[in-house]
Scaffold this active site. Structure first.
Site, PDB file in Angstrom:
ATOM      1  N   LYS A  22      -8.787  17.685  -4.081  1.00  3.62           N
ATOM      2  CA  LYS A  22      -7.955  16.472  -3.935  1.00  3.62           C
ATOM      3  C   LYS A  22      -8.760  15.218  -4.263  1.00  3.62           C
ATOM      4  CE  LYS A  22      -7.500  14.397   0.191  1.00  3.62           C
ATOM      5  NZ  LYS A  22      -7.671  12.951   0.295  1.00  3.62           N
ATOM      6  N   ASN A  23      -9.978  15.130  -3.717  1.00  9.25           N
ATOM      7  CA  ASN A  23     -10.744  13.897  -3.883  1.00  9.25           C
ATOM      8  C   ASN A  23     -11.343  13.737  -5.279  1.00  9.25           C
ATOM      9  OD1 ASN A  23     -10.058  13.153  -1.342  1.00  9.25           O
ATOM     10  ND2 ASN A  23     -12.079  13.463  -0.421  1.00  9.25           N
ATOM     11  N   ARG A  92      -5.160   5.862   0.539  1.00  7.45           N
ATOM     12  CA  ARG A  92      -6.369   5.067   0.325  1.00  7.45           C
ATOM     13  C   ARG A  92      -6.646   4.944  -1.183  1.00  7.45           C
ATOM     14  NH1 ARG A  92     -10.006   1.414   2.490  1.00  7.45           N
ATOM     15  NH2 ARG A  92     -12.087   1.804   1.715  1.00  7.45           N
ATOM     16  N   CYS A 116      -5.770   7.594   5.892  1.00  4.87           N
ATOM     17  CA  CYS A 116      -5.892   8.107   7.253  1.00  4.87           C
ATOM     18  C   CYS A 116      -6.387   7.028   8.208  1.00  4.87           C
ATOM     19  CB  CYS A 116      -6.859   9.292   7.281  1.00  4.87           C
ATOM     20  SG  CYS A 116      -6.094  10.818   6.709  1.00  4.87           S
ATOM     21  N   ARG A 121     -11.902   0.757   7.541  1.00 10.07           N
ATOM     22  CA  ARG A 121     -11.842   1.036   6.099  1.00 10.07           C
ATOM     23  C   ARG A 121     -11.662  -0.226   5.240  1.00 10.07           C
ATOM     24  NH1 ARG A 121      -8.955   6.727   4.949  1.00 10.07           N
ATOM     25  NH2 ARG A 121     -10.692   6.910   3.552  1.00 10.07           N
ATOM     26  N   PRO A 122     -12.624  -1.157   5.324  1.00 12.89           N
ATOM     27  CA  PRO A 122     -12.528  -2.370   4.504  1.00 12.89           C
ATOM     28  C   PRO A 122     -12.681  -2.050   3.015  1.00 12.89           C
ATOM     29  CG  PRO A 122     -14.669  -2.250   5.583  1.00 12.89           C
ATOM     30  CD  PRO A 122     -13.860  -1.100   6.110  1.00 12.89           C
ATOM     31  N   ASP A 305     -15.607  14.637   6.313  1.00 13.32           N
ATOM     32  CA  ASP A 305     -14.307  15.322   6.209  1.00 13.32           C
ATOM     33  C   ASP A 305     -14.321  16.717   6.833  1.00 13.32           C
ATOM     34  OD1 ASP A 305     -13.306  13.116   4.992  1.00 13.32           O
ATOM     35  OD2 ASP A 305     -13.081  13.989   2.995  1.00 13.32           O
ATOM     36  N   ARG A 397      -1.195  16.190   2.990  1.00 13.78           N
ATOM     37  CA  ARG A 397      -1.809  15.246   2.042  1.00 13.78           C
ATOM     38  C   ARG A 397      -2.969  15.898   1.293  1.00 13.78           C
ATOM     39  NH1 ARG A 397      -3.319   9.743   4.707  1.00 13.78           N
ATOM     40  NH2 ARG A 397      -4.114   9.618   2.593  1.00 13.78           N
TER      41      ARG A 397
HETATM   42  C1  UD1 Z   1     -13.710   8.977   0.317  1.00 16.35           C
HETATM   43  C2  UD1 Z   1     -12.820  10.191   0.513  1.00 16.35           C
HETATM   44  C3  UD1 Z   1     -12.740  10.563   1.975  1.00 16.35           C
HETATM   45  C4  UD1 Z   1     -14.121  10.725   2.575  1.00 16.35           C
HETATM   46  C5  UD1 Z   1     -14.995   9.513   2.272  1.00 16.35           C
HETATM   47  C6  UD1 Z   1     -16.441   9.702   2.710  1.00 16.35           C
HETATM   48  C7  UD1 Z   1     -11.246  10.050  -1.318  1.00 16.35           C
HETATM   49  C8  UD1 Z   1      -9.844   9.830  -1.724  1.00 16.35           C
HETATM   50  N1  UD1 Z   1     -11.511   9.890  -0.005  1.00 16.35           N
HETATM   51  O1  UD1 Z   1     -13.078   7.916   1.023  1.00 16.35           O
HETATM   52  O2  UD1 Z   1     -11.994  11.774   2.094  1.00 16.35           O
HETATM   53  O3  UD1 Z   1     -14.000  10.860   3.980  1.00 16.35           O
HETATM   54  O4  UD1 Z   1     -15.004   9.249   0.857  1.00 16.35           O
HETATM   55  O5  UD1 Z   1     -16.964  10.837   2.117  1.00 16.35           O
HETATM   56  O6  UD1 Z   1     -12.099  10.365  -2.117  1.00 16.35           O
HETATM   57  N2  UD1 Z   1     -16.709   0.965   3.356  1.00 16.35           N
HETATM   58  C9  UD1 Z   1     -16.870  -0.392   3.523  1.00 16.35           C
HETATM   59  N3  UD1 Z   1     -16.435  -1.210   2.526  1.00 16.35           N
HETATM   60  C10 UD1 Z   1     -15.847  -0.748   1.373  1.00 16.35           C
HETATM   61  C11 UD1 Z   1     -15.711   0.660   1.222  1.00 16.35           C
HETATM   62  C12 UD1 Z   1     -16.150   1.480   2.230  1.00 16.35           C
HETATM   63  O7  UD1 Z   1     -17.384  -0.856   4.545  1.00 16.35           O
HETATM   64  O8  UD1 Z   1     -15.475  -1.549   0.524  1.00 16.35           O
HETATM   65  C13 UD1 Z   1     -17.148   1.874   4.432  1.00 16.35           C
HETATM   66  C14 UD1 Z   1     -15.979   2.648   5.043  1.00 16.35           C
HETATM   67  O9  UD1 Z   1     -15.281   1.890   5.996  1.00 16.35           O
HETATM   68  C15 UD1 Z   1     -16.649   3.857   5.626  1.00 16.35           C
HETATM   69  C16 UD1 Z   1     -17.767   4.103   4.614  1.00 16.35           C
HETATM   70  O10 UD1 Z   1     -17.973   2.891   3.904  1.00 16.35           O
HETATM   71  O11 UD1 Z   1     -17.185   3.558   6.874  1.00 16.35           O
HETATM   72  C17 UD1 Z   1     -17.484   5.238   3.639  1.00 16.35           C
HETATM   73  O12 UD1 Z   1     -16.344   4.917   2.893  1.00 16.35           O
HETATM   74  P1  UD1 Z   1     -16.142   5.407   1.386  1.00 16.35           P
HETATM   75  O13 UD1 Z   1     -17.321   6.173   0.930  1.00 16.35           O
HETATM   76  O14 UD1 Z   1     -15.701   4.220   0.593  1.00 16.35           O
HETATM   77  O15 UD1 Z   1     -14.919   6.404   1.559  1.00 16.35           O
HETATM   78  P2  UD1 Z   1     -13.564   6.401   0.765  1.00 16.35           P
HETATM   79  O16 UD1 Z   1     -13.788   6.194  -0.676  1.00 16.35           O
HETATM   80  O17 UD1 Z   1     -12.560   5.548   1.476  1.00 16.35           O
END
Ligand code: UD1
Length: 423
Positions: A22-23, A92, A116, A121-122, A305, A397
């Site tokens: 999925k990811n 997301r 989720c 999640r900023p 995850d 999902r």
């Molecule tokens: C992706 C995955 C999700 C997985 C996560 C971490 C997809 C669709 N989703 O989510 O399943 O759990 O990677 O392996 O691929 N953060 C910030 N600012 C930002 C972006 C992120 O502070 O602009 C923080 C997040 O709040 C979190 C951390 O960084 O605490 C990791 O987030 P990120 O690696 O961005 O995860 P996702 O891409 O949302």
């Protein structure tokens, strides 16, 4: 409302095949809007998140259709640059569209993403990177407005290796003539898969999986036929399910090294794991010793995850287990549901302390999020008595027909209409 009805206690026996990830599929779908030709994605499961991304593509003026399990995307006639709230908020991954839409249309208006409920999640890292590459970005009334008239290649340093921000910036950089370098990017296998997809279209990207990704942008990207890597989280979920329920399961179509962090933790228990080229065999008596302590981290660390599923495993293991969640500050809502099933779990500031019990009991529970929901399914399969799980659209999902796969290896699980008040 649909739910799962599980009668616990069966050991798991047999073979299953793992689906494309999925990811990987979600960013690849976003990237498909930049391709000047038809994209064929092979063997795509109908994950709910994938269906939402298809709706987004259709809304933007592209085509998305399924034929014989393959998904075909054609965005040559895409003519819109606005992603409204009702399409952006269910997932997301809608934020991955930002870089691709700016790249394709020169500007974008994208509503804030959803996904989720596991923390704040900023999207600051996404927006900083987009600005670093020259886009003018304004946030107003729940929308991100980006103007890409002055895009220019340069080095972009990510202060944290966010998966989504890395993917977004890789896509934006594709449409910028010249060389962009992403420093401290995420190294997850799905990032490497996005690079493989782009290069299969004639793009020039290298370094994914390392501490620097180099994108030579401005190239015309042509049609492709591509199959995403196996889903390592689905793989891990079945590994943990077998460890908890007992039995012997061969998990086919996997890249075993993608699950190294999980396998090395389980090798400390009494569960046996045999690794082949593209399959994993798990054997367990269902009464495993504690795995000790595990901490979630960015790849190649232990995946967040799989944290909820690992917590469920700890709850039925012999001894005390500790799970530390470092990635998402509020990924803990499954714990209250597991406690309803008799699990002995305490959690504070991301530290989850679990006293394993040989017996846990079925209960009426609610899936709090995708992976938290999966942990309840595993607990239900292992528990004494029956369990009902509500809110399973969240599980859909990221798991396709989970109940059919688990039934095929002996799990007693059915998808039913939930009727409240079982007394
Ligand atoms: C992706 C995955 C999700 C997985 C996560 C971490 C997809 C669709 N989703 O989510 O399943 O759990 O990677 O392996 O691929 N953060 C910030 N600012 C930002 C972006 C992120 O502070 O602009 C923080 C997040 O709040 C979190 C951390 O960084 O605490 C990791 O987030 P990120 O690696 O961005 O995860 P996702 O891409 O949302």
């Amino acid at each position: 409302m649909e739910g799962f009805f599980i009668v616990g206690g069966n050991a798991l026996e047999g073979e299953i095949n793992i689906n494309p990830a999925k990811n990987s599929l979600l960013p690849i779908l976003a990237c498909s809007i930049l391709i000047d030709g038809e994209v064929e994605l092979k063997s795509v499961p109908l994950y709910k998140d994938v269906l939402v991304m298809c709706d987004i593509i259709r809304h933007l003026g592209g085509k998305a259709s399924f034929k014989n399990n393959n998904l075909y995307i054609d965005c040559r006639d895409m003519d819109k640059d606005c992603l409204p709230h009702e399409l952006a908020s269910p997932v997301r991954s809608s934020i991955f569209m930002l870089g691709a839409i700016i790249g394709k249309m020169g500007r974008a208006k994208v509503a804030y993403p959803g996904g989720c409920d596991i923390g704040l999640r900023p999207i600051d890292l996404h927006l900083k990177g987009v600005r670093d590459l020259g886009a003018k970005v304004i946030e107003k009334n729940g929308y991100i407005y980006a103007d890409g008239r002055n895009l220019a290649p340069r080095d972009v340093l990510l202060s944290f290796p966010s998966v989504g921000a890395t993917e977004n910036l890789m896509m934006l950089a594709l449409s910028i003539k010249g060389q962009t370098r992403l420093l401290n990017p995420a190294r997850e296998p799905e990032i490497v898969d996005l690079q493989s997809f782009i290069n299969s279209c004639g793009g020039k990207v290298r370094g994914a999986g390392s501490d620097m990704i180099v994108i030579d942008g401005g190239k015309k990207l042509h049609e492709t036929s591509f199959k995403a890597i196996p889903d390592r989280i689905e793989t891990g979920t079945y590994i943990i399910a077998t460890a908890m329920c007992g039995g012997r399961v061969k998990i086919n179509n996997v890249i075993p090294s993608h699950n190294n962090s999980l396998i090395s933790k389980l090798s400390k228990t009494t569960c046996k794991i045999q690794i082949n080229d593209d399959s994993i065999i798990v054997e367990s008596d269902g009464h495993v010793k504690s795995f000790g302590e595990v901490e979630t981290a960015v790849y190649p660390g232990f995946p967040t995850d799989l944290q909820a599923q690992m917590t469920a495993l700890g709850a039925v293991s012999e001894g005390c287990s500790i799970v530390i969640e470092n990635v998402f500050e509020a990924r803990n809502k499954h714990i209250a549901e597991l406690i309803k099933m008799g699990c002995d779990i305490k959690s504070k500031n991301g530290v989850i302390v679990i006293n394993g019990k040989d017996k846990i009991y079925g209960a009426d529970v609610v899936a709090p999020d995708l992976r938290g929901g999966a942990s309840l399914v595993l607990a239900g399969l292992r528990a004494e008595g029956y369990t009902t799980i509500e809110n399973i659209s969240l599980i859909d999902r990221g798991y396709f027909k989970l109940e059919e796969k688990l039934s095929s290896i002996g799990g007693n699980i059915k998808r039913l209409e939930i009727i409240k008040n079982r007394c």
